[in-house]
Design an enzyme around this catalytic site. Structure first.
Site, mmCIF file in Angstrom:
data_model
loop_
_atom_site.group_PDB
_atom_site.id
_atom_site.type_symbol
_atom_site.label_atom_id
_atom_site.label_comp_id
_atom_site.label_asym_id
_atom_site.label_seq_id
_atom_site.Cartn_x
_atom_site.Cartn_y
_atom_site.Cartn_z
ATOM 1 N N SER A 203 -0.642 45.820 58.364
ATOM 2 C CA SER A 203 0.582 46.558 58.672
ATOM 3 C C SER A 203 1.541 45.738 59.520
ATOM 4 C CB SER A 203 0.250 47.860 59.401
ATOM 5 O OG SER A 203 1.444 48.433 59.881
ATOM 6 N N GLN B 142 4.240 46.917 60.590
ATOM 7 C CA GLN B 142 4.764 47.809 61.632
ATOM 8 C C GLN B 142 3.874 47.762 62.865
ATOM 9 O OE1 GLN B 142 5.316 51.620 59.739
ATOM 10 N NE2 GLN B 142 7.078 50.893 58.571
ATOM 11 N N ASP C 160 5.588 47.878 49.110
ATOM 12 C CA ASP C 160 6.624 48.863 48.782
ATOM 13 C C ASP C 160 6.960 48.867 47.285
ATOM 14 O OD1 ASP C 160 6.786 49.707 51.381
ATOM 15 O OD2 ASP C 160 8.383 48.327 51.921
ATOM 16 N N LYS D 36 2.415 56.685 52.988
ATOM 17 C CA LYS D 36 3.834 56.282 53.026
ATOM 18 C C LYS D 36 4.719 57.521 53.082
ATOM 19 C CE LYS D 36 3.098 51.875 52.992
ATOM 20 N NZ LYS D 36 3.412 51.113 54.190
ATOM 21 N N GLY E 8 9.397 55.542 59.351
ATOM 22 C CA GLY E 8 8.184 55.079 60.020
ATOM 23 C C GLY E 8 8.440 53.809 60.817
ATOM 24 N N SER F 125 13.979 46.181 56.572
ATOM 25 C CA SER F 125 13.075 45.738 57.652
ATOM 26 C C SER F 125 13.809 44.833 58.635
ATOM 27 C CB SER F 125 11.895 44.966 57.062
ATOM 28 O OG SER F 125 11.076 45.817 56.319
ATOM 29 N N ARG G 145 14.814 45.543 62.730
ATOM 30 C CA ARG G 145 14.351 44.580 63.742
ATOM 31 C C ARG G 145 15.526 43.962 64.486
ATOM 32 N NH1 ARG G 145 10.562 45.368 60.156
ATOM 33 N NH2 ARG G 145 8.416 44.621 60.352
#
Ligand code: S3P
Length: 428
Positions: A156, A158, A311, A338, A80, A11, A15
């Site tokens: 979320s 995301q 996760d 997922k 995703g 992640s 980013r």
């Protein structure tokens, strides 16, 4: 005891690659994850004009990019995070592009980000089926987005990060209210860059995140950081340790509390571990965790706990298979959306190995067993399914093979070698 340095956090790597391009100068970052998913983000950023150079463990990312519309479609592969974060960036910049993904990603919902971006004034069209990739963004004058206050219906990170990126790149105020706070890496990185980001946490576990347009004449500061190890990758190694494959210690792993919910459940299960916080990297707490073979008890997980272990459901499912008693996972319908329908795929595979498992609309009920488990697992191309059953297969008394073992390259290319170090057994 085996010590393993887990690869960089996925992640944070995504980013970093995106945010650094919005800085006033070049960024230098160590430890960005080199995996298939993160490469999709790096490639997409290059298509948009960004300069990203890798030298050994270091990645140099140019700031002040001369943005251009990509000549080719942007292929997010299986990722995703790439698709949803990129959509926010592109909407903010007003760049024309077509975004697509592989078969799995093309089944996953995009309306959760498209809807708020359209509410901000972005022009987005689905090219094949509603709510899914591929989709097209139309060009728009920069500076013409409208500011947004959004309360996502699902927890979320995301969605939150997509909106923050749209606000940052589009220079408008955005605010996201989360009923349950999700991983906050974007906020920490934005803060490190000097962005006007504010986070207001409530006592009931929610958070309101707001970002004001950047007014600093000097612009956002470049990033100088080392990406901590990925707790979600470390989780599979810790699970192997608890399941009895061998004692293992994971080093310099990220311990951001929005990611480590697994440890709370592990404690409830009677899993034995030591945790030492060692400092901060990239404004994230990091340290080491040592897992010892343990006698595990069943557990209960519900929707309140989910955002901080979203996760780790595959890991929890295989731990439950070896725990005494019944474990229940509820309020986890998001898991169906997922990389695979993780509830169905976990239930199918546990059943195939001889574990009693009931699939519910929103979760699983798993009855632990100490009987020998053997069989071949179908991982549906899902990296976390492959790694979870890899960890279970390394437990004494289990002989499990995985049909698409190479899909671990999505997030943890050296997983099978690391697992082998713990168990010394033929894992895959
Ligand atoms: C991620 C957020 C989570 C997580 C995914 C990575 C991120 O997804 O499952 O693996 O990097 O923001 P959601 O935000 O959709 O829950």
């Amino acid at each position: 005891m085996i010590s393993i340095e887990t690869p960089g956090d996925k992640s944070i790597s995504h980013r970093t690659l995106i945010l650094a391009t919005l800085a006033a100068g070049p960024s230098t970052v160590q430890g960005i994850l080199r995996s298939v998913d993160v490469r999709a983000t790096a490639e997409a950023m290059r298509q948009l004009g960004a300069s990203i150079r890798e030298e050994g463990d270091e990645t140099r990312i140019g700031g002040q990019v001369q943005w251009r519309a990509p000549e080719e479609e942007i292929d997010c592969g299986n990722s995703g995070t790439t698709a949803r974060l990129l959509l926010g960036l592109l909407a903010g910049l007003g760049i024309q592009a077509v975004i697509r993904g592989d078969a799995s990603l093309s089944r996953r919902p995009m309306d959760r980000v498209v809807y708020p971006l359209q509410a901000m004034g972005a022009r987005i069209r689905y090219l094949e089926s509603d709510g899914r990739l591929p989709l097209a963004l139309d060009a728009r004058r920069s500076g013409s987005l409208r500011s947004l206050r959004h309360r996502p219906r699902m927890a979320s990170a995301q969605v939150k990060s997509c909106i923050l990126l749209a606000g940052l790149a589009g220079r408008i105020r955005v605010e996201v209210s989360e009923a349950r706070a999700t991983r906050d890496h974007t906020e920490r990185l934005l803060d490190a860059m000097g962005a006007a980001i504010a986070v207001d946490r409530s006592t009931d576990g929610g958070a309101v995140v707001s970002l004001e347009p950047d007014r600093k004449p000097a612009g956002l500061s470049p990033l100088r950081l080392r990406v901590p190890g990925d707790f979600s990758s470390a989780a599979f190694l810790l699970a192997a340790g608890w399941l009895g494959a061998g004692e293992v210690q994971v080093l310099r792993v990220g311990l951001n509390p929005t990611r480590t919910g697994l440890l709370d459940v592990a404690r409830e299960m009677g899993a034995r571990f030591d945790l030492v916080e060692e400092g901060f990297e990239a404004r994230e707490p990091t340290g080491r965790v040592r897992a010892m073979p343990s006698r595990l008890r069943g557990f209960d997980v519900d929707s309140r706990a989910l955002p901080h272990l979203v996760d780790e459901i595959p890991v929890l499912a295989v731990l439950a298979a070896r725990a005494v008693g019944v474990s229940r996972i509820r309020g986890a319908e998001e898991l169906r959306l997922k990389e695979s329908d993780r509830l169905a795929v976990l239930a199918g595979n546990l059943g195939r190995l001889g574990v009693r498992c009931r699939e519910r609309a929103d979760g699983l009920e798993i009855e632990g067993t100490d009987a020998p488990l053997a069989g071949r697992v179908r991982c549906a191309g899902d990296h976390r399914i492959a790694m979870a059953f890899g960890a279970l297969g390394a437990a004494p008394g289990c002989r499990i093979s995985v049909d698409e073992a190479s899909c671990v390259s999505i997030s943890y290319p050296s997983f099978w070698q690391d697992l082998e170090r713990i168990s010394g057994s033929e894992a895959a």
